[in-house]
Each structure stands twice: as C-alpha cells, then as structure tokens.
Design a protein around this motif. Sequence first.
Motif: not given
Length: 341
Positions: A82-83, A85-86, A140, A142-143, A145, A202
């Motif tokens: 996940r990180h 894309r972030l 963000m 799309e993640d 959270s 994450v």
Amino acid sequence: MTATTPGAQVLPFRGAKPSLAPLMALVAPGLNAVNRVILDRMQSEVALIPELAGHLIAGGGKRLRPMLTLGSAAALDYAGDRHHRLAAAVEFIHTATLLHDDVVDGSDLRRGRATANVIWGNGASVLVGDFLFSRAFELMVEDGSLKVLKILSRASAVIAEGEVAQLTAQRVVETTEERYLAIIAAKTAALFAAACQIAAVVAERGPAIEDALAAYGRNLGIAFQLVDDAIDYVSDSATMGKDRGDDFRDGKVTLPVILAHARGDAAARRFWARAMRGEANGPDALAEAIARLDETGAIADTLARARLYGSRALDALAILPDNPARAALAETVAFAIDRAH
C-alpha cells in the motif's frame, strides 16, 4: 542520544561522510514501484500535463519524501505494498508545491534546470500543480484509509498555510525566530512528518509508533530547511541547483538574516532592512550580507539549530526496532546536516 543544547552533534558515523546511499539501497525495489505509479498517474490526454510534470519530476530530485515513506515502512517490517501508491501521492504533493512555489517566487532555476514557469508560463505551472494535487488525492482515496487521508490532506492544508505565512513574512526583517520556525515547520516539515507517519498507519503499529515517526520526519524536515537556509549564502548553483544568494535577492527573511539583524548594530539593521526590501541586493550587497552573517555567527548558529533538530529526529527513532532500516533513517539525518560542509 539526547539533545540538550543548540550545539548538539548528530551521529558522526565514525568519520565517514554520511550518505543517502543506505536508504536508497534499502528502498530501491519499492522506489521503482513508486516511479511506475508516478509515471502512470501523471499521464493525461492533454499533452502539456505530462510534458510539464515530467520536466520537474525527472529533474534530478532525490525523491527524499517518498523514500522516507518506504524507509519508515521497512523499519517496521511492513510486507505489503500500500505504501507504494501513498509514497507516489506524497511525491505528487511535493511536486505540486514546487510548481506553485516557483510561480510565487518568480524562480527561473531549480536543480540546475529552467523552471517550468519559465518554459511554459505561470498559468500552466499553476494548473498542472493543481492536476498533481488531484492525482495525489485520488491515490489517497483509492487506498481506502480515512486515517491516511486525514494525515495527508491535513499536511497539504498546513503546507499551504505555511506558504502563505512565508509570503506575508517576505521582506519583513523584523520577523521573529519563533515565527520563522513555525513557518518552516508548516511549509517544509509537515510533509516530511506525514510521509513517515503514514508508514506506521499502513503497518498498523499504533499511535506511539505513528507519533514517533511523525516526530522523526518533522524534526528532520526543520533541520533540512535550516541547512538549506545556511547553504543559500555559502554554496553555488553547481552544488544546490540554484544561485548563491537567491533567498537574499528574493527578500526571504530566513533564520540567518533574522539572527544577523537581531545581533547587529544600527547600521547593520538598516542594511538588512534595505536589502530585504530589495533596495540593495546586487553582488556588492550580497558580499556585505555574507560578511555580516559571518561576523555575527548567524550561519554557524543556524547550523547549530539544525543539529539540535537533527538530534531530536534521532531521539524519535529510539522506539523503533534496531534494524538496518532504522540505521538508514538515522544516517539520513546526518546527511541532511552534512550538506552544509
């Protein structure tokens, strides 16, 4: 290490010159994934958008902020993706602020290359910056959270507040050290802090680790900016990608100026007032400014304050597992400080 005085030292690394190499080696595979996201998300059917964005993104930046996200995740042994894309979202936020900053400052050089606003104009630079902000928020969302979204959206707002505060302080030589530190904590350090903190989110490591990584990033960001402030008066375009004295000519009241003005006699204060108003900013005035900075110890004390914040960043890492990633994050602090030498 506990920092108690402005002269506190940052890790010496046993005489070796500190480097970003350990962090870069650690995050290389992840950074490749981040770069793929960046290249994909800066595409548009409007050809000017990827052309202009690509000019800045490919302009030789170190990707320090996304590397901090990746390095912080590695320090927590996070095994997901996940990180990636972030981290790309963090870089888009940073790039967008650079595009806007160059327009506000009227800059014509960044990292040794012509700025986008010089090549394509102010309007295009502002609008493409807006596009990149939008792409960051897409990533963000799309993640999924809400906590990550809150952290990064808040950081974006704080950065904008810091930039406006800096604009209102421009050429105001009476700006206090306290106010200036608040400005750079907002405009520079907020994104450093957020970039590190989201890794803990994450990795689901809890508030204590989140706070520690946010403190690490925040203090590193302040130290980084203070060193930049000092370097503006002692470096050159080959080293910094901008000309010596750019801040001086732009009337930016940075910490070296604040200290020299406060410590100077009446003649010195008149000089700084004229210089910051743009009434004395040629080569002779810059030489006089550097001499006055030297005689008041303003550069040395700016760097001492940077070391203090660097030591605070190191202190924040103590809660993390003792592993190569934590060591790389620590050496990044020493690298940030050592750029002035």
